[in-house]
Structures are given as C-alpha cells and as structure tokens.
Design a protein around this motif. Structure first.
Motif, mmCIF file in Angstrom:
data_model
loop_
_atom_site.group_PDB
_atom_site.id
_atom_site.type_symbol
_atom_site.label_atom_id
_atom_site.label_comp_id
_atom_site.label_asym_id
_atom_site.label_seq_id
_atom_site.Cartn_x
_atom_site.Cartn_y
_atom_site.Cartn_z
ATOM 1 N N VAL A 23 11.907 0.861 1.288
ATOM 2 C CA VAL A 23 10.539 0.603 1.730
ATOM 3 C C VAL A 23 10.310 -0.895 1.555
ATOM 4 N N ILE A 24 9.936 -1.538 2.655
ATOM 5 C CA ILE A 24 9.716 -2.989 2.672
ATOM 6 C C ILE A 24 8.225 -3.269 2.838
ATOM 7 N N MET A 25 7.683 -4.092 1.937
ATOM 8 C CA MET A 25 6.296 -4.557 2.063
ATOM 9 C C MET A 25 6.324 -5.914 2.736
ATOM 10 N N HIS A 26 5.373 -6.138 3.640
ATOM 11 C CA HIS A 26 5.280 -7.407 4.367
ATOM 12 C C HIS A 26 4.000 -8.134 3.980
ATOM 13 N N ASN A 27 4.100 -9.435 3.899
ATOM 14 C CA ASN A 27 2.943 -10.259 3.547
ATOM 15 C C ASN A 27 2.001 -10.395 4.742
ATOM 16 N N ASP A 28 0.734 -10.501 4.449
ATOM 17 C CA ASP A 28 -0.254 -10.860 5.463
ATOM 18 C C ASP A 28 -1.313 -11.709 4.771
ATOM 19 N N ASP A 29 -2.191 -12.307 5.545
ATOM 20 C CA ASP A 29 -3.191 -13.214 4.974
ATOM 21 C C ASP A 29 -4.476 -12.513 4.549
ATOM 22 N N PHE A 30 -4.533 -11.204 4.661
ATOM 23 C CA PHE A 30 -5.792 -10.507 4.421
ATOM 24 C C PHE A 30 -5.749 -9.513 3.267
ATOM 25 N N THR A 31 -4.632 -8.851 3.070
ATOM 26 C CA THR A 31 -4.534 -7.852 2.001
ATOM 27 C C THR A 31 -4.507 -8.565 0.653
ATOM 28 N N SER A 32 -5.382 -8.154 -0.246
ATOM 29 C CA SER A 32 -5.482 -8.847 -1.540
ATOM 30 C C SER A 32 -4.274 -8.552 -2.428
ATOM 31 N N MET A 33 -3.972 -9.510 -3.279
ATOM 32 C CA MET A 33 -2.869 -9.345 -4.223
ATOM 33 C C MET A 33 -3.157 -8.185 -5.172
ATOM 34 N N GLU A 34 -4.414 -8.044 -5.565
ATOM 35 C CA GLU A 34 -4.809 -6.967 -6.470
ATOM 36 C C GLU A 34 -4.551 -5.599 -5.828
ATOM 37 N N PHE A 35 -4.844 -5.506 -4.527
ATOM 38 C CA PHE A 35 -4.617 -4.241 -3.826
ATOM 39 C C PHE A 35 -3.131 -3.915 -3.763
ATOM 40 N N LYS A 84 -4.378 4.312 2.514
ATOM 41 C CA LYS A 84 -5.250 3.724 1.499
ATOM 42 C C LYS A 84 -5.682 2.315 1.923
ATOM 43 N N ALA A 85 -4.754 1.547 2.508
ATOM 44 C CA ALA A 85 -5.067 0.193 2.964
ATOM 45 C C ALA A 85 -6.117 0.214 4.069
ATOM 46 N N ARG A 86 -5.962 1.127 5.033
ATOM 47 C CA ARG A 86 -6.919 1.212 6.142
ATOM 48 C C ARG A 86 -8.305 1.602 5.627
ATOM 49 N N ALA A 87 -8.336 2.492 4.633
ATOM 50 C CA ALA A 87 -9.614 2.909 4.055
ATOM 51 C C ALA A 87 -10.320 1.724 3.391
ATOM 52 N N GLU A 88 -9.537 0.771 2.890
ATOM 53 C CA GLU A 88 -10.092 -0.431 2.244
ATOM 54 C C GLU A 88 -10.286 -1.585 3.244
ATOM 55 N N GLY A 89 -9.855 -1.379 4.505
ATOM 56 C CA GLY A 89 -10.014 -2.402 5.526
ATOM 57 C C GLY A 89 -8.913 -3.449 5.557
ATOM 58 N N PHE A 90 -7.755 -3.147 4.978
ATOM 59 C CA PHE A 90 -6.636 -4.091 4.963
ATOM 60 C C PHE A 90 -5.614 -3.751 6.046
ATOM 61 N N PRO A 91 -5.002 -4.786 6.662
ATOM 62 C CA PRO A 91 -3.971 -4.557 7.690
ATOM 63 C C PRO A 91 -2.561 -4.462 7.087
ATOM 64 N N PHE A 92 -2.483 -4.041 5.855
ATOM 65 C CA PHE A 92 -1.241 -3.961 5.081
ATOM 66 C C PHE A 92 -0.135 -3.298 5.897
ATOM 67 N N ARG A 93 1.070 -3.891 5.884
ATOM 68 C CA ARG A 93 2.185 -3.369 6.675
ATOM 69 C C ARG A 93 3.392 -3.102 5.795
ATOM 70 N N LEU A 94 3.962 -1.923 5.971
ATOM 71 C CA LEU A 94 5.200 -1.534 5.304
ATOM 72 C C LEU A 94 6.135 -0.981 6.361
ATOM 73 N N THR A 95 7.423 -1.186 6.156
ATOM 74 C CA THR A 95 8.415 -0.606 7.053
ATOM 75 C C THR A 95 9.487 0.089 6.215
ATOM 76 N N VAL A 96 10.291 0.911 6.891
ATOM 77 C CA VAL A 96 11.381 1.632 6.245
ATOM 78 C C VAL A 96 12.671 1.250 6.968
ATOM 79 N N GLU A 97 13.705 0.912 6.192
ATOM 80 C CA GLU A 97 15.002 0.599 6.791
ATOM 81 C C GLU A 97 16.098 1.268 5.975
ATOM 82 N N GLU A 98 17.193 1.611 6.663
ATOM 83 C CA GLU A 98 18.287 2.292 5.972
ATOM 84 C C GLU A 98 18.874 1.380 4.907
ATOM 85 N N ALA A 99 19.094 1.955 3.735
ATOM 86 C CA ALA A 99 19.625 1.167 2.595
ATOM 87 C C ALA A 99 21.127 0.952 2.755
#
Length: 99
Positions: A23-35, A84-99
């Motif tokens: 599971v890969i988390m991607h950075n964006d300029d809107f999702t808070s670090m705390e979230f 959970k991110a959408r409920a908080e209004g964040f455009p948080f993005r995660l992807t899945v890739e084969e290990a």
C-alpha cells in the motif's frame, strides 16, 4: 493392506503463500499531516513513532510504502482510508502495487 491390482494415486498439494501487495501513500498539498498519522495508527496499526516517520517520508519523498498485505486486505485498508479522507474533505490518495 493394499488389494492386489489396486492402484494408488498420489496427490500433490501445492500450498503457496498469497502474493503480497504494498500500500503506497502519496503526498498532496491538502491532506493534513495529523490526518495521515491518524490513518496510519487507526487503519494500518502503526505506533505513534512509526506513523510520524512514515508521514514524514510521504511528505518529503512524495510517496511511501506503508504496509504489505494480501490483495483483499490491502484493498480493504485503502478503501477505509480513502472513505475516511473523503468524509473529512481530503483528496488523500493511496495505491496498491504488487510487492
């Protein structure tokens, strides 16, 4: 005791571990670090220190692998985090890739 003329069939059972997916988390300029830290603790079961370390890696490098799981579990965790991110209004993005 085998009966004369009886044939025995050997069955080979091939048991393999399921493939794992990162599971890969991607950075964006809107999702808070705390979230991001909250998601890492509540959904990915990281402790506070590991969650902080991974969040900084995402922030500084643009992405980070936050866990490796069988496909169904990886997808379920991604869906829970995105929901959970959408409920908080964040455009948080995660992807899945084969290990």
């Amino acid at each position: 005791m085998p009966i004369q003329g009886e044939t025995r069939e050997k069955t080979k059972i091939d048991i393999r571990e399921p493939k794992h997916y990162r599971v890969i988390m991607h950075n964006d300029d809107f999702t808070s670090m705390e979230f991001v830290v909250e998601i890492l603790i509540s959904i990915f079961h990281k402790d506070e220190a590991e969650a902080q370390r991974l969040m900084l890696m995402v922030h500084e490098q643009g992405r980070a692998a936050v866990g490796s799981y069988p496909y169904d579990i990886a997808i379920t965790k991604v869906q829970a985090a995105v929901s959970k991110a959408r409920a908080e209004g964040f455009p948080f993005r995660l992807t899945v890739e084969e290990a």
